[in-house]
Design a protein around this motif. Structure first.
Motif, PDB file in Angstrom:
ATOM      1  N   GLU A   1       0.833  -1.200   0.000  1.00 30.98           N
ATOM      2  CA  GLU A   1       0.000   0.000   0.000  1.00 30.98           C
ATOM      3  C   GLU A   1       0.870   1.254   0.000  1.00 30.98           C
ATOM      4  N   ILE A   2       1.931   1.231   0.764  1.00 32.96           N
ATOM      5  CA  ILE A   2       2.847   2.376   0.805  1.00 32.96           C
ATOM      6  C   ILE A   2       3.548   2.524  -0.535  1.00 32.96           C
ATOM      7  N   LYS A   3       3.981   1.414  -1.088  1.00 34.09           N
ATOM      8  CA  LYS A   3       4.674   1.439  -2.379  1.00 34.09           C
ATOM      9  C   LYS A   3       3.768   1.978  -3.484  1.00 34.09           C
ATOM     10  N   ASN A   4       2.479   1.645  -3.427  1.00 36.75           N
ATOM     11  CA  ASN A   4       1.520   2.080  -4.446  1.00 36.75           C
ATOM     12  C   ASN A   4       0.862   3.419  -4.110  1.00 36.75           C
ATOM     13  N   HIS A   5       1.388   4.127  -3.108  1.00 33.72           N
ATOM     14  CA  HIS A   5       0.862   5.430  -2.685  1.00 33.72           C
ATOM     15  C   HIS A   5      -0.592   5.342  -2.230  1.00 33.72           C
ATOM     16  N   ASN A   6      -0.998   4.214  -1.690  1.00 36.05           N
ATOM     17  CA  ASN A   6      -2.360   4.016  -1.196  1.00 36.05           C
ATOM     18  C   ASN A   6      -2.366   4.246   0.320  1.00 36.05           C
ATOM     19  N   ILE A   7      -2.117   5.494   0.717  1.00 32.74           N
ATOM     20  CA  ILE A   7      -1.945   5.818   2.134  1.00 32.74           C
ATOM     21  C   ILE A   7      -2.982   6.833   2.611  1.00 32.74           C
ATOM     22  N   GLY A   8      -4.166   6.757   2.075  1.00 29.61           N
ATOM     23  CA  GLY A   8      -5.217   7.713   2.400  1.00 29.61           C
ATOM     24  C   GLY A   8      -5.491   7.851   3.884  1.00 29.61           C
ATOM     25  N   LYS A   9      -5.440   6.736   4.641  1.00 20.96           N
ATOM     26  CA  LYS A   9      -5.793   6.823   6.054  1.00 20.96           C
ATOM     27  C   LYS A   9      -4.710   7.475   6.916  1.00 20.96           C
ATOM     28  N   ILE A  10      -3.538   7.723   6.368  1.00 16.98           N
ATOM     29  CA  ILE A  10      -2.499   8.423   7.136  1.00 16.98           C
ATOM     30  C   ILE A  10      -2.032   9.707   6.446  1.00 16.98           C
ATOM     31  N   GLU A  11      -2.612  10.029   5.332  1.00 19.78           N
ATOM     32  CA  GLU A  11      -2.206  11.202   4.543  1.00 19.78           C
ATOM     33  C   GLU A  11      -2.196  12.482   5.382  1.00 19.78           C
ATOM     34  N   HIS A  12      -3.160  12.626   6.286  1.00 17.53           N
ATOM     35  CA  HIS A  12      -3.269  13.844   7.088  1.00 17.53           C
ATOM     36  C   HIS A  12      -2.287  13.891   8.260  1.00 17.53           C
ATOM     37  N   HIS A  13      -1.412  12.899   8.398  1.00 14.40           N
ATOM     38  CA  HIS A  13      -0.436  12.848   9.495  1.00 14.40           C
ATOM     39  C   HIS A  13       0.979  13.190   9.032  1.00 14.40           C
ATOM     40  N   LYS A  14       1.118  13.904   7.927  1.00 12.28           N
ATOM     41  CA  LYS A  14       2.445  14.168   7.362  1.00 12.28           C
ATOM     42  C   LYS A  14       3.335  15.006   8.275  1.00 12.28           C
ATOM     43  N   GLU A  15       2.746  15.809   9.136  1.00 12.06           N
ATOM     44  CA  GLU A  15       3.543  16.660  10.020  1.00 12.06           C
ATOM     45  C   GLU A  15       3.847  15.995  11.361  1.00 12.06           C
ATOM     46  N   LYS A  16       3.178  14.904  11.668  1.00 10.56           N
ATOM     47  CA  LYS A  16       3.404  14.190  12.926  1.00 10.56           C
ATOM     48  C   LYS A  16       4.540  13.191  12.757  1.00 10.56           C
ATOM     49  N   PRO A  17       5.172  12.809  13.870  1.00 12.36           N
ATOM     50  CA  PRO A  17       6.140  11.716  13.794  1.00 12.36           C
ATOM     51  C   PRO A  17       5.434  10.416  13.421  1.00 12.36           C
ATOM     52  N   VAL A  18       6.032   9.657  12.531  1.00 17.48           N
ATOM     53  CA  VAL A  18       5.480   8.376  12.093  1.00 17.48           C
ATOM     54  C   VAL A  18       6.522   7.300  12.389  1.00 17.48           C
ATOM     55  N   ILE A  19       6.103   6.284  13.127  1.00 18.72           N
ATOM     56  CA  ILE A  19       6.993   5.168  13.461  1.00 18.72           C
ATOM     57  C   ILE A  19       6.533   3.958  12.662  1.00 18.72           C
ATOM     58  N   VAL A  20       7.408   3.447  11.815  1.00 20.13           N
ATOM     59  CA  VAL A  20       7.092   2.293  10.980  1.00 20.13           C
ATOM     60  C   VAL A  20       7.636   1.043  11.667  1.00 20.13           C
ATOM     61  N   VAL A  21       6.773   0.037  11.798  1.00 23.77           N
ATOM     62  CA  VAL A  21       7.109  -1.170  12.546  1.00 23.77           C
ATOM     63  C   VAL A  21       6.851  -2.393  11.681  1.00 23.77           C
ATOM     64  N   CYS A  22       7.777  -3.345  11.707  1.00 19.79           N
ATOM     65  CA  CYS A  22       7.568  -4.650  11.072  1.00 19.79           C
ATOM     66  C   CYS A  22       7.862  -5.718  12.122  1.00 19.79           C
ATOM     67  N   ALA A  23       8.000  -6.947  11.710  1.00 21.51           N
ATOM     68  CA  ALA A  23       8.235  -8.024  12.675  1.00 21.51           C
ATOM     69  C   ALA A  23       9.628  -7.940  13.301  1.00 21.51           C
ATOM     70  N   THR A  24      10.658  -7.692  12.481  1.00 21.88           N
ATOM     71  CA  THR A  24      12.034  -7.743  12.976  1.00 21.88           C
ATOM     72  C   THR A  24      12.792  -6.417  12.906  1.00 21.88           C
ATOM     73  N   GLY A  25      12.245  -5.431  12.247  1.00 20.35           N
ATOM     74  CA  GLY A  25      12.921  -4.148  12.102  1.00 20.35           C
ATOM     75  C   GLY A  25      13.677  -3.996  10.804  1.00 20.35           C
ATOM     76  N   LEU A  26      13.731  -5.039   9.994  1.00 24.15           N
ATOM     77  CA  LEU A  26      14.504  -4.981   8.756  1.00 24.15           C
ATOM     78  C   LEU A  26      13.728  -4.370   7.597  1.00 24.15           C
ATOM     79  N   SER A  27      12.498  -4.787   7.387  1.00 24.10           N
ATOM     80  CA  SER A  27      11.736  -4.286   6.235  1.00 24.10           C
ATOM     81  C   SER A  27      11.104  -2.924   6.490  1.00 24.10           C
TER      82      SER A  27
END
Length: 148
Positions: free
Chosen positions: A84-110
């Motif tokens: 979804e991020i790769k395809n720019h399908n981020i409508g539900k977070i689009e309005h959070h561009k000025e806030k800190p965003v923490i991206v989490v996966c299972a191990t921290g690598l991806s």
């Protein structure tokens, strides 16, 4: 200094593989350092993530599958798949561009790749969680099963 030059040349001739390996490691370290310095994202640990969540109202984006997300996730996190991020399908977070965003996966690598993509899409403060949910869980930090 001139008396050492023949010794260095002789050492390099006799140990060429070791010298080549040393240069390869040296340039790899320099490349990694420059790449991380130029990155628009930052890798943070659990304590830094907690501080961002509590003090700066950071948004947590969980990249894991829906099934993994439902088994346990950081409270108030949003489940968005990397595609979804790769395809720019981020409508539900689009309005959070000025806030800190923490991206989490299972191990921290991806998470790093998706964090870089979000930064390129205009998010100003993007972080990836070191060790991901596995590290969060190992540190006995709370996970929830409720979906926001």
């Amino acid at each position: 200094m001139e008396e050492y030059l023949p010794l260095v040349v002789n050492f390099a001739k006799n140990h060429s593989l070791m010298v080549i390996c040393w240069f390869a490691v040296f340039f790899a370290v320099i490349y990694t350092f420059v790449q991380s310095a130029m990155s628009k994202t930052k890798t943070i640990n659990n304590n830094e993530a907690i501080s961002l969540i509590n003090n700066e109202d950071a948004i947590v984006i969980d990249l894991r599958s829906i099934e993994e997300f439902q088994k346990g996730h950081i409270i108030n996190s949003l489940n968005i798949l990397p595609t979804e991020i790769k395809n720019h399908n981020i409508g539900k977070i689009e309005h959070h561009k000025e806030k800190p965003v923490i991206v989490v996966c299972a191990t921290g690598l991806s998470a790093k790749t998706s964090a870089e993509l979000l930064a390129k899409q205009g998010f100003n403060h993007v972080y990836s969680l070191q060790e991901g949910i596995n590290g969060w869980n190992t540190a006995n930090l709370p996970l929830t099963r409720k979906h926001k």
